[in-house]
Scaffold this active site. Structure first.
Site, PDB file in Angstrom:
ATOM      1  N   VAL A   1       0.869  -1.186   0.000  1.00 25.71           N
ATOM      2  CA  VAL A   1       0.000   0.000   0.000  1.00 25.71           C
ATOM      3  C   VAL A   1       0.904   1.234   0.000  1.00 25.71           C
ATOM      4  CG1 VAL A   1      -1.754   1.312   1.244  1.00 25.71           C
ATOM      5  CG2 VAL A   1      -1.815  -1.203   1.268  1.00 25.71           C
TER       6      VAL A   1
ATOM      7  N   VAL B   1       1.358   5.581  -1.412  1.00 23.65           N
ATOM      8  CA  VAL B   1       0.962   6.813  -2.101  1.00 23.65           C
ATOM      9  C   VAL B   1       2.243   7.624  -2.304  1.00 23.65           C
ATOM     10  CG1 VAL B   1      -0.281   9.019  -1.852  1.00 23.65           C
ATOM     11  CG2 VAL B   1      -1.383   6.875  -1.149  1.00 23.65           C
TER      12      VAL B   1
ATOM     13  N   TYR C   1      -4.195   2.998   9.423  1.00 24.36           N
ATOM     14  CA  TYR C   1      -5.111   1.873   9.191  1.00 24.36           C
ATOM     15  C   TYR C   1      -6.223   1.814  10.244  1.00 24.36           C
ATOM     16  CZ  TYR C   1      -1.897   0.151   5.636  1.00 24.36           C
ATOM     17  OH  TYR C   1      -1.117   0.026   4.513  1.00 24.36           O
TER      18      TYR C   1
ATOM     19  N   GLY D   1      -4.559   8.335   0.285  1.00 23.21           N
ATOM     20  CA  GLY D   1      -4.310   7.005   0.849  1.00 23.21           C
ATOM     21  C   GLY D   1      -5.620   6.407   1.357  1.00 23.21           C
TER      22      GLY D   1
ATOM     23  N   GLY E   1      -5.621  12.866   1.691  1.00 26.56           N
ATOM     24  CA  GLY E   1      -6.789  11.978   1.709  1.00 26.56           C
ATOM     25  C   GLY E   1      -6.754  10.910   0.627  1.00 26.56           C
TER      26      GLY E   1
ATOM     27  N   GLY F   1      -0.942  12.912   2.423  1.00 27.52           N
ATOM     28  CA  GLY F   1      -1.545  13.896   3.321  1.00 27.52           C
ATOM     29  C   GLY F   1      -2.699  14.663   2.717  1.00 27.52           C
TER      30      GLY F   1
HETATM   31  C1  LIG Z   1       0.585   5.365   4.584  1.00 29.45           C
HETATM   32  C2  LIG Z   1       0.143   6.116   3.334  1.00 29.45           C
HETATM   33  C3  LIG Z   1      -0.371   5.111   2.301  1.00 29.45           C
HETATM   34  C4  LIG Z   1      -0.970   7.099   3.697  1.00 29.45           C
HETATM   35  O1  LIG Z   1      -1.371   7.782   2.532  1.00 29.45           O
HETATM   36  P1  LIG Z   1      -1.804   9.338   2.588  1.00 29.45           P
HETATM   37  O2  LIG Z   1      -2.360   9.682   1.268  1.00 29.45           O
HETATM   38  O3  LIG Z   1      -0.684  10.140   3.096  1.00 29.45           O
HETATM   39  O4  LIG Z   1      -2.948   9.266   3.701  1.00 29.45           O
HETATM   40  P2  LIG Z   1      -4.239  10.208   3.807  1.00 29.45           P
HETATM   41  O5  LIG Z   1      -3.869  11.598   3.419  1.00 29.45           O
HETATM   42  O6  LIG Z   1      -5.363   9.584   3.058  1.00 29.45           O
HETATM   43  O7  LIG Z   1      -4.527  10.100   5.354  1.00 29.45           O
HETATM   44  C5  LIG Z   1      -5.747   9.614   5.869  1.00 29.45           C
HETATM   45  C6  LIG Z   1      -5.738   9.822   7.356  1.00 29.45           C
HETATM   46  O8  LIG Z   1      -4.692   9.046   7.942  1.00 29.45           O
HETATM   47  C7  LIG Z   1      -3.793   9.888   8.626  1.00 29.45           C
HETATM   48  N1  LIG Z   1      -2.443   9.405   8.374  1.00 29.45           N
HETATM   49  C8  LIG Z   1      -1.819   9.324   7.176  1.00 29.45           C
HETATM   50  N2  LIG Z   1      -0.591   8.815   7.323  1.00 29.45           N
HETATM   51  C9  LIG Z   1      -0.450   8.568   8.639  1.00 29.45           C
HETATM   52  C10 LIG Z   1       0.587   8.041   9.427  1.00 29.45           C
HETATM   53  N3  LIG Z   1       1.747   7.635   8.885  1.00 29.45           N
HETATM   54  N4  LIG Z   1       0.386   7.914  10.759  1.00 29.45           N
HETATM   55  C11 LIG Z   1      -0.772   8.293  11.316  1.00 29.45           C
HETATM   56  N5  LIG Z   1      -1.795   8.816  10.622  1.00 29.45           N
HETATM   57  C12 LIG Z   1      -1.637   8.938   9.300  1.00 29.45           C
HETATM   58  C13 LIG Z   1      -3.983  11.262   8.049  1.00 29.45           C
HETATM   59  O9  LIG Z   1      -3.645  12.241   9.019  1.00 29.45           O
HETATM   60  C14 LIG Z   1      -5.431  11.254   7.737  1.00 29.45           C
HETATM   61  O10 LIG Z   1      -6.191  11.527   8.894  1.00 29.45           O
HETATM   62  P3  LIG Z   1      -7.480  12.508   8.843  1.00 29.45           P
HETATM   63  O11 LIG Z   1      -8.461  11.803   7.911  1.00 29.45           O
HETATM   64  O12 LIG Z   1      -7.917  12.555  10.263  1.00 29.45           O
HETATM   65  O13 LIG Z   1      -6.984  13.790   8.283  1.00 29.45           O
HETATM   66  C15 LIG Z   1       1.293   6.931   2.728  1.00 29.45           C
HETATM   67  O14 LIG Z   1       1.737   7.828   3.700  1.00 29.45           O
HETATM   68  C16 LIG Z   1       2.461   6.100   2.262  1.00 29.45           C
HETATM   69  O15 LIG Z   1       2.471   5.631   1.141  1.00 29.45           O
HETATM   70  N6  LIG Z   1       3.502   5.953   3.105  1.00 29.45           N
HETATM   71  C17 LIG Z   1       4.715   5.259   2.734  1.00 29.45           C
HETATM   72  C18 LIG Z   1       4.496   3.811   2.449  1.00 29.45           C
HETATM   73  C19 LIG Z   1       3.993   3.051   3.642  1.00 29.45           C
HETATM   74  O16 LIG Z   1       4.513   3.161   4.742  1.00 29.45           O
HETATM   75  N7  LIG Z   1       2.953   2.210   3.422  1.00 29.45           N
HETATM   76  C20 LIG Z   1       2.362   1.348   4.399  1.00 29.45           C
HETATM   77  C21 LIG Z   1       3.169   0.110   4.545  1.00 29.45           C
HETATM   78  S1  LIG Z   1       2.410  -1.026   5.695  1.00 29.45           S
END
Ligand SMILES: CC(C)(COP(=O)(O)OP(=O)(O)OC[C@H]1O[C@@H](n2cnc3c(N)ncnc32)[C@H](O)[C@@H]1OP(=O)(O)O)[C@@H](O)C(=O)NCCC(=O)NCCS
Ligand SMILES: CC(C)(COP(=O)(O)OP(=O)(O)OC[C@H]1O[C@@H](n2cnc3c(N)ncnc32)[C@H](O)[C@@H]1OP(=O)(O)O)[C@@H](O)C(=O)NCCC(=O)NCCS
Lengths: 167, 167
Positions: free
Chosen positions: B104, B106, B147, B116, B114, B112
């Site tokens: 998974v 982004v 998650y 993900g 929305g 950041g």
């Molecule tokens: C994890 C990941 C997929 C999240 O995607 P994103 O587009 O940044 O997430 P979103 O903007 O949709 O965030 C949704 C919510 O989760 C929260 N959130 C996002 N990343 C977070 C994190 N690392 N820790 C805690 N909360 C998080 C956001 O604050 C948001 O909360 P809100 O709805 O209250 O504002 C992305 O940061 C990523 O690709 N990270 C690197 C790869 C990774 O670690 N993947 C998971 C491996 S298990």
């Protein structure tokens, strides 16, 4: 049917002679065999799962799950011409990087004799032979120790197993 | 190619109009689309994974993993005729009971906003439509909260995620 043929094909022998711990079953005449044949009796499988207290599942779905698992290992006790299903394990996989184990079970009458360990070793061996490097599972709280002894680590580097629940 | 056709087939629309949060991307002209097409450029995918610091994997294996995943969801930003891969998720499954999510991601430039969350919702929706009731994943420590907000529970009823390490 292709059952015994499949056992011989996969494990190459009719007698697990080098694995003496594979025979501490009640009846000395009984011998333990493994098979990767998917053509197993799903009713017999569900009886096995029932024996350890798992809830019944739709037979159609069990059949589909077996069909779409990457590997299916069943463990049998053979006495004369009769074979009894006494253990089972299967894994889902992307066929490249990771495999996840499901439905690991040994019949209560055969537990505590090293057969769960033998079943897991066969499963791990098969996955390694298939070049899968990342083997994972979700362990019920009371069997974490069983898996730890086999080389599995809980939450390595803080990685958390998570399950989704409908809102 | 079959790319846009596949998007239309699966998601039924060219404009995610009801999901306004799907458009807070830098350029207002950019639009976000999802696809379940497996025919994606694996080099582009590995670049995406590279951008979040994941180690490179053999292309041949990535291709095989995609081919043998139960579901593959990619997220694209479309600007005019140009489409850029900005997100990805896939799941292994037994096609009957359980599915496990992997990879998974982004792109950092799009995090950041929305996206993900939107990607995960599409993935969960697809798995539910396929009648999968048991959705699981292994979360890196720093994304457990991400998650959890989506309905995932860590260690429900004491169930532990475990990984095998060669002895
Ligand atoms: C994890 C990941 C997929 C999240 O995607 P994103 O587009 O940044 O997430 P979103 O903007 O949709 O965030 C949704 C919510 O989760 C929260 N959130 C996002 N990343 C977070 C994190 N690392 N820790 C805690 N909360 C998080 C956001 O604050 C948001 O909360 P809100 O709805 O209250 O504002 C992305 O940061 C990523 O690709 N990270 C690197 C790869 C990774 O670690 N993947 C998971 C491996 S298990
Ligand atoms: C878990 C299970 C597969 C183990 O099979 P088994 O044949 O009883 O296990 P073994 O006899 O091979 O045991 C191997 C070792 O693990 C230990 N062990 C077995 N079950 C254990 C448990 N529940 N907790 C802690 N240790 C356990 C044994 O003591 C033995 O240790 P030793 O080598 O030091 O003597 C079996 O008990 C079972 O089917 N249980 C019900 C179904 C279940 O819970 N499956 C797991 C779902 S995630």
């Amino acid at each position: 049917m292709g059952f015994w043929k499949s056992i011989f094909r996969v494990f190459g022998t009719t007698e697990p002679t080098k694995k003496n711990r594979l025979r501490p079953v009640p009846n000395q005449n009984g011998q333990i065999f493994f098979s990767t044949d998917r053509d197993i009796d799903v009713y017999e499988l569900e009886e096995l799962c029932d024996a350890v207290g798992w809830s019944r599942r739709p037979i159609r779905k069990v059949r589909k799950a077996i069909q779409h698992s990457f590997i299916v290992i069943s463990m049998w006790e053979k006495r004369g011409t009769y074979s009894r299903l006494i253990g089972f394990a299967r894994a889902t996989s992307d066929h490249a990087f990771n495999a996840t184990l499901w439905d690991v079970v040994v019949h209560p009458e055969y537990q505590g004799k090293g057969l769960g360990k033998a079943l897991m070793k066969e499963t791990i061996k098969s996955l390694r032979q298939a070049d899968i490097s990342n083997i994972s599972l979700f362990a019920d709280a009371h069997v974490v120790e069983f898996y730890r002894q086999l080389g599995f680590s809980p939450d390595p580097e803080g990685i958390k197993g998570m399950f989704w629940y409908p809102p």
